[in-house]
Design an enzyme around this catalytic site. Structure first.
Site, PDB file in Angstrom:
ATOM      1  CB  CYS A 177      -0.914  -0.001   1.223  1.00 40.25           C
ATOM      2  SG  CYS A 177      -1.943   1.467   1.348  1.00 40.25           S
TER       3      CYS A 177
ATOM      4  CB  CYS B 205      -3.074   5.108   6.221  1.00 41.57           C
ATOM      5  SG  CYS B 205      -4.607   4.349   6.761  1.00 41.57           S
TER       6      CYS B 205
ATOM      7  CB  CYS C 224      -2.159  -2.006   6.912  1.00 48.31           C
ATOM      8  SG  CYS C 224      -3.707  -2.171   6.018  1.00 48.31           S
TER       9      CYS C 224
ATOM     10  CB  CYS D  81      -9.134   1.330   1.378  1.00 47.38           C
ATOM     11  SG  CYS D  81      -8.727   0.362   2.849  1.00 47.38           S
TER      12      CYS D  81
ATOM     13  CD  GLN E 180     -19.924 -10.229  13.276  1.00 46.90           C
ATOM     14  OE1 GLN E 180     -18.719 -10.169  13.399  1.00 46.90           O
ATOM     15  NE2 GLN E 180     -20.733 -10.097  14.314  1.00 46.90           N
TER      16      GLN E 180
ATOM     17  CG  ASP F  80     -19.694  -9.992  19.191  1.00 45.08           C
ATOM     18  OD1 ASP F  80     -18.534  -9.585  19.442  1.00 45.08           O
ATOM     19  OD2 ASP F  80     -20.165 -10.034  18.031  1.00 45.08           O
TER      20      ASP F  80
ATOM     21  CB  CYS G  23     -13.328  -6.951  18.413  1.00 46.27           C
ATOM     22  SG  CYS G  23     -14.113  -5.644  19.399  1.00 46.27           S
TER      23      CYS G  23
END
Length: 400
Positions: free
Chosen positions: A65, A71, A74, A146, A236, A329, A356
């Protein structure tokens, strides 16, 4: 300053020391010798930005990228996908070890798609260009695409010049049917060229919370199930890996089970559970998500599930029907203390904890393991190349 990186922290930063003070270095990998510049100092730690690599980790490679250095989205685009999984597994194992949790071997499930997996992106817009804010700043980084976004979103971004809007933000959602939902927030109502709606399947456009084109939702089909997804409801992000998570948790469902589905969203897990068990009770704070969940149950001809809107910590003790199993969750903040206390106070035989955020997960597990044992912990790469890790932990009530 010059540092030798010892390991990666839970945020994917290189960890080193300045004398005895902890130092975090953005962009550095373990076992690297680097030079870095101080960007933040506090009493307990300093944070640095990588400026030069003196001795690179052999696994380091050039990013795919062009915006990677600015950014910050990542973290692991500088290694192969396989190596990124190994780094994440080490980070998760380190957190488990630090918190002295008794966990069997952690398994890691890779994403079917390493790129093009995101069905939702949120972008900033300035002077007709879209992009992200640089990590932990408000410095605008304009981009042209992206690579994590679905092919439908990437195709839309190529035609973004047909969206005439003021400075603000745009969230783009896609589904498996190739449809798009656009959520635009700005001071000026957008003007959308007709050609854009001809080239792309625009299910709806929501401007400052009001639907100004078509409808404020679309339908998502996953397996034999249909879900109505409102523009602002949680769903999701990586549906491929989400389906693998569903397959995992359904192994722990029996015909006579009654489930609580806490933080249930639009009923993604509730409907799957309800097909196999006696009853499901879902709780969710987002009212629109609950409306969608009720609609989704009817849409899929499922009548032994009920949904309640409100804070989980306020409602969980008010549900008259008692469950023997629980799916949780929660958001990144993890379980509210009152929810943890309730889970410990009631006699649930199984807790399926979907997380998460490994840091809040281990905090919650330290309390829950007072009465529950960890039978299995599986990590799923919901967000390839980023620092984020999704996990499913199976907890079983200890026999007294």
């Amino acid at each position: 300053m010059k540092f030798t990186v010892k390991k990666l922290d839970y945020d994917g930063r290189g960890l080193s020391y300045d004398n005895k003070k902890v130092v975090f270095i953005r962009g550095a990998l373990q076992e690297e010798v680097v030079e870095a510049e101080l960007i933040h100092s506090s009493k307990h730690f300093d944070e640095y930005q990588l400026t030069n690599i003196i001795q690179p980790n052999p696994k380091r490679r050039a990013s795919f990228c062009p915006y990677s250095a600015f950014c910050g989205g990542c973290t692991f685009d500088i290694v192969s996908y396989e190596d990124s999984l190994n780094f994440k597994k080490e980070i998760l194992q380190d957190l488990v070890n630090q918190n002295k949790l008794d966990v069997p071997e952690i398994s890691f499930v890779s994403s079917p798609k390493a790129l093009g997996y995101r069905n939702k992106v949120s972008l900033k817009v300035q002077e007709g260009r879209f992009g992200y804010y640089e990590e932990r700043t408000h410095a605008f980084v304009p981009i042209e695409t992206c690579f994590l976004a679905s092919k439908e979103i990437q195709a839309f971004l190529k035609d973004f010049s047909m969206v005439h809007m003021g400075d603000g933000s745009i969230t783009i959602r896609s589904n498996t049917n190739g449809e798009l939902l656009l959520l635009i927030d700005s001071e000026r109502e957008p003007l959308i060229e007709t050609e854009l709606t001809k080239k792309h399947k625009i299910a709806g456009i929501i401007y400052n919370g009001k639907c100004v084109y078509n409808r404020p939702y679309f339908f998502e089909r996953l397996g034999h199930y249909l879900y109505k997804v409102d523009g602002t409801s949680f769903f999701q992000v990586n549906t491929d890996i989400s389906e693998l998570i569903v397959a995992d948790i359904l192994k722990y469902v029996s015909a006579n089970d009654i489930f609580y589905d806490l933080y249930c969203g639009v009923g993604y897990f509730s409907l799957r559970l309800a097909k196999l068990c006696k009853q499901v009770i879902g709780i969710e704070l987002n009212q629109k998500a609950i409306f969608n969940a009720i609609y989704n149950a009817s849409l899929n001809d499922i009548d032994h599930v009920s949904f309640h809107v409100g804070k989980v910590e306020e409602l969980i003790d008010k549900i008259p029907i008692k469950a023997n199993k629980v799916v949780v969750d929660p958001p990144r903040s993890g379980l509210h203390k009152k929810v943890r206390d309730t889970l410990l106070a009631h006699d649930f035989d199984t807790i399926l904890y979907i997380s998460c955020n490994p840091k809040t997960l281990v905090r919650d597990l330290k309390e829950l393991t007072q009465q529950y044992s960890i039978e299995k912990l599986t990590a799923y790469d919901m967000f390839p190349y980023t620092k984020h890790i999704e996990t499913v932990t199976i907890l079983k009530k200890r026999v007294k």
